[in-house]
Design an enzyme around this catalytic site. Structure first.
Site, PDB file in Angstrom:
ATOM      1  N   HIS A 369     -29.224  24.797  10.093  1.00  0.00           N
ATOM      2  CA  HIS A 369     -28.275  25.746  10.675  1.00  0.00           C
ATOM      3  C   HIS A 369     -28.993  26.880  11.374  1.00  0.00           C
ATOM      4  CE1 HIS A 369     -25.345  24.365   7.363  1.00  0.00           C
ATOM      5  NE2 HIS A 369     -25.597  23.453   8.270  1.00  0.00           N
ATOM      6  N   CYS A 682     -23.179  16.495  28.001  1.00  0.00           N
ATOM      7  CA  CYS A 682     -23.465  17.825  27.444  1.00  0.00           C
ATOM      8  C   CYS A 682     -24.575  17.835  26.385  1.00  0.00           C
ATOM      9  CB  CYS A 682     -22.196  18.449  26.877  1.00  0.00           C
ATOM     10  SG  CYS A 682     -21.551  17.576  25.451  1.00  0.00           S
TER      11      CYS A 682
END
Ligand code: PEP
Ligand code: MG
Length: 759
Positions: A369, A682
């Site tokens: 994260h 993307c």
């Protein structure tokens, strides 16, 4: 636990007397050698040992640095490798050796120059600090002697004091090259892994407290015990506060960590051992560090992931306790701060915010994260930089090269100069890109691409206009969920999405619904351990099974639009039905909102991310139903090649310009074109100029990337003839090449296009 349990009172008193004697003598001694000599004299006298020696680590070796009893000529001459002889064995295992017959002990090796052959008994302990062995302290006797547990304990306490003193540079002497250099004074280079590209120069800010203990020996054990207990109760209060704030987390990982901390904070064994160290004469901070050393040594030995996690928790808790003891709050931020930490949570990283020039982690992984946040913040990040927390001091100069995963701490001037040239070049390039900002990404043969940006935080939006992006092609909504200790509320999400749409103004934003699972684990959501999380319960699969969260988010998005057009896409769709079900939820939520009298978006475009090869072969009806498709190349590539995007061993093994992959992309684009479905790309590769060019040659007309990549990609597209690029690629494909990269690079060089060695 290898260490002796709490010591009897009489022995503690003796240990205290020894420590005090040591401290007083050391205060009088000169820095450097004299201090080491004094220690060996006092310890040999106190333990009635004929020999006391200190071996200190010099790189991969241990050097006899001081002795009472062995041949003084051997000092700074005798050296052994870690693992060599009994001393090397202690350094390697970080365990004491206690034997009355040293020559028969496993690993014994005789160093003739020391004259130690006459000494039979041997007691040695590691000199270690926070899990790192700095040296070895040894006593020896001629006669066979059983060193008692008390003596072993006493020697360990002295070793602890030596370790703390070494840390403050007490044995270093600038005038005596025979002695170890001042700790953390030399340049240090570390090669880690690339977490986020980019280069930065700045000054170290340490996330974990670095407590330099000026006086490891404490006079008043009662007062030290009082300090320890005050810090412990402040710590318990802090954790209780965090537990209370964590209202949703009755089973999540985060809650589990807090509960583990709370339990450890009450652990009688832990507290008793720290008290025992204090009773033996150590300062409270040293007592905590001693426990940390033990924890880290265990961590190095244990492979079971669950136990390692718990040991990590205990280590973090000890850090918090040290912070309480030393009264350290958040570290001061220097100018151009570069954060150095062992590891860091996404929320904590976000707290530091964009002020950071860079981040260096000793642990961490590409998909963690923290890495996701660093990427979102576009802060250069190097992970797994060995020894960095050990070597770095607050305020040290540091250069980080996120393009190569290299960190230079306290760099030599020539390195700094070369590095600065690289930074200047990057700045110049940015300035050149700024000129292109308002120009279209049109190739020489007149094909115009739409370049959009990827985002995940409100903080990204200010880049939208300056970057020249046509819109936000991917807004990763999971970051808001990941960085908090609990589930965000609908109203708060709606407010945030409104701000994002406001900031985007006329430019479109494509919101991706919550993409969790795999590497992105919400701290407050219960999950079963999965054998293979990347192929597991993630993204839309979670959304469709836990519709409450999905509907809450959809409602927040619909409300946030306040009547404006809205674009929503679902991540990780693997088959038509998943998309249809997700889309139905959107439509139902829209109808419900309308019934409730809320304004609904004037249009809602609902798309799917194509991240699994299966979706490319879905029925035509899927492509017709989807308002748009966005290729999530990061995931698509990992599943296409069956190569884990987070596994360093394989993640770069297959080239994006591999003929198979490019051809697959081309087939997807052709199918979308035939069925009239707008398609974009993307994944990270969209931001790499050569890859972007190849995608454009395969027919893609919209690419979404990090804002900083828009300039370089635009420059590339504007410099080339797309049809000629396609011809080059086709020739390479026809030639049986595995990747079209070599041919494309050659061609780019011939046409004078802007290619970096690695783009
Ligand atoms: C992708 O997989 O390409 C993508 C854009 O999604 P993420 O990187 O967030 O998985
Ligand atoms: Mg993905």
């Amino acid at each position: 636990m290898t260490r002796a349990e709490p010591v009897p009172f009489s022995q503690a008193v003796e240990s205290r007397i020894l420590l005090r004697r040591l401290r007083d003598a050391l205060q009088k001694a000169e820095r450097g050698q004299a201090r080491l000599d004094v220690i060996t004299q006092i310890v040999s006298a106190a333990l009635v040992a004929e020999v006391c020696s200190i071996y200190l680590r010099r790189g991969p070796e241990l050097e006899l640095s001081a002795t009472t009893g062995l041949n003084p000529e051997a000092v700074h001459q005798t050296r052994m490798r870690v693992r060599e002889g009994l001393v090397g064995r202690i350094a390697y295992t970080a365990e004491p050796v206690n034997t009355k017959d040293a020559p028969s002990a496993p690993g014994f090796q005789y160093f003739p120059e020391t004259g130690e052959e006459i000494y039979k008994s041997f007691l040695g302990v590691p000199i270690q600090r926070l899990g790192e062995v700095l040296g070895v302290l040894v006593v020896q006797n001629r006669l066979a002697r059983d060193y008692t547990e008390d003596e072993l304990h006493g020697l360990e306490v002295v070793a602890m004091v030596i370790a703390e003193m070494a840390e403050t540079g007490a044995f270093a002497s600038p005038s005596d090259p025979a002695l170890p250099p001042e700790p953390r004074a030399m340049p240090h280079h570390s090669r880690g892994l690339i977490g986020q590209e980019g280069v930065a120069e700045g000054y170290v800010v340490l996330h974990d407290p670095q407590v330099i203990i000026a006086n490891p020996v404490a006079d008043d054990p009662t007062a030290e015990r009082g300090r320890l207990h005050a810090a412990l109760s402040a710590l318990r209060g802090e954790i209780d506060g965090m537990l209370e704030a964590d209202y949703l987390g009755e089973a999540g990982d985060h809650h589990e960590v807090l509960r583990a901390w709370r339990m450890f904070a009450d652990d009688k064994g832990w507290i008793r051992r720290m008290e025992a160290s204090i009773t033996a004469g150590l300062a409270a901070e040293v007592a905590v560090e001693r426990e940390q050393s033990e924890t880290r040594a265990r961590m190095a030995r244990i492979t079971d992931p669950y136990i390692r996690e718990r040991l990590h928790d205990l280590d973090d808790l000890a850090n918090r306790l040290l912070r309480q003891l030393s009264g350290h709050a958040r570290p001061e931020m220097p100018e151009d701060p570069v954060l150095v930490a062992r590891n860091i949570g996404p929320g904590e990283l976000l707290d530091y915010g964009r002020a950071l020039r860079g981040v260096v982690l000793e642990e961490g992984s590409v998909g963690s994260h923290a890495a996701i946040v660093a990427r979102a913040l576009a802060i250069p990040l190097v992970i797994q930089a060995s020894r960095i927390t050990r070597e770095a001091r607050a305020g040290d100069r540091i250069l980080i090269d996120g393009d190569q995963g290299i960190v230079h701490l306290r760099p030599e001037e020539n390195i700094a100069t070369a590095f600065r040239a690289k930074i200047d070049m990057a700045h110049e390039a940015q300035a050149a890109y700024a000129v292109l900002r308002d120009k279209p990404a049109t190739s020489r043969d007149g094909v115009t691409l739409g370049l959009q940006m990827n985002a995940g935080l409100m903080a990204d939006l200010p880049s939208l206009y300056p970057s020249g992006a046509d819109g936000v092609g991917l807004f990763r909504t999971e970051l808001q969920f990941l960085i908090r200790p609990n589930m965000p509320k609908r109203a708060a999400l709606a407010a945030l999405y409104t701000r994002i749409l406001d900031a985007a103004g006329e430019k479109p934003v494509t919101f991706r619904t919550l993409d969790i699972g795999s590497d992105k684990v919400l701290p407050y959501m219960t999950r079963e351990p999965e054998p293979n999380p990347a192929l597991g319960w993630r993204a839309i699969r979670v959304g469709l099974d836990r519709t409450g969260v999905m509907r809450m988010q959809l409602q927040a998005l619909i409300r946030a639009a306040r009547g404006r057009p809205l674009r929503i896409m679902f991540p990780f769709v693997a088959q038509f039905d998943e998309f249809r079900a997700g889309r139905d939820h959107v439509l139902k939520m829209r109808d419900r909102e309308a019934k409730l009298g809320h304004p609904v978006p004037e249009t809602i475009e609902i798309g799917a991310m194509l991240e699994t090869p299966s979706l490319a072969f879905a029925p035509d009806q899927f492509f017709q139903m989807a308002d748009f498709i966005s290729i999530g190349g990061n995931d698509l590539k990992q599943f296409f090649f069956a190569a884990d995007r987070e596994n360093e061993r394989v993640r770069r093994r297959y080239d994006t310009l591999n003929v198979s992959f490019l051809t697959f992309i081309e087939q997807i684009v052709t199918r979308c074109d035939r069925l009239g479905t707008p398609v974009s790309f993307c994944g990270e590769d969209a931001g790499r100029p050569v890859e972007a060019l190849a995608f454009a040659a395969m027919g893609l007309r919209t690419l979404s990337m990090r804002p900083a990549s828009i300039g370089p990609v635009k420059r590339m597209i504007r410099a080339v003839d797309l049809a000629a690029a396609k011809e080059t690629i086709d020739m390479a494909r026809g030639s049986g090449a595995q990747s079209v990269r070599p041919a494309l690079m050659d061609w780019l060089r011939t046409v004078g296009a802007p290619v970096k060695p690695k783009s």
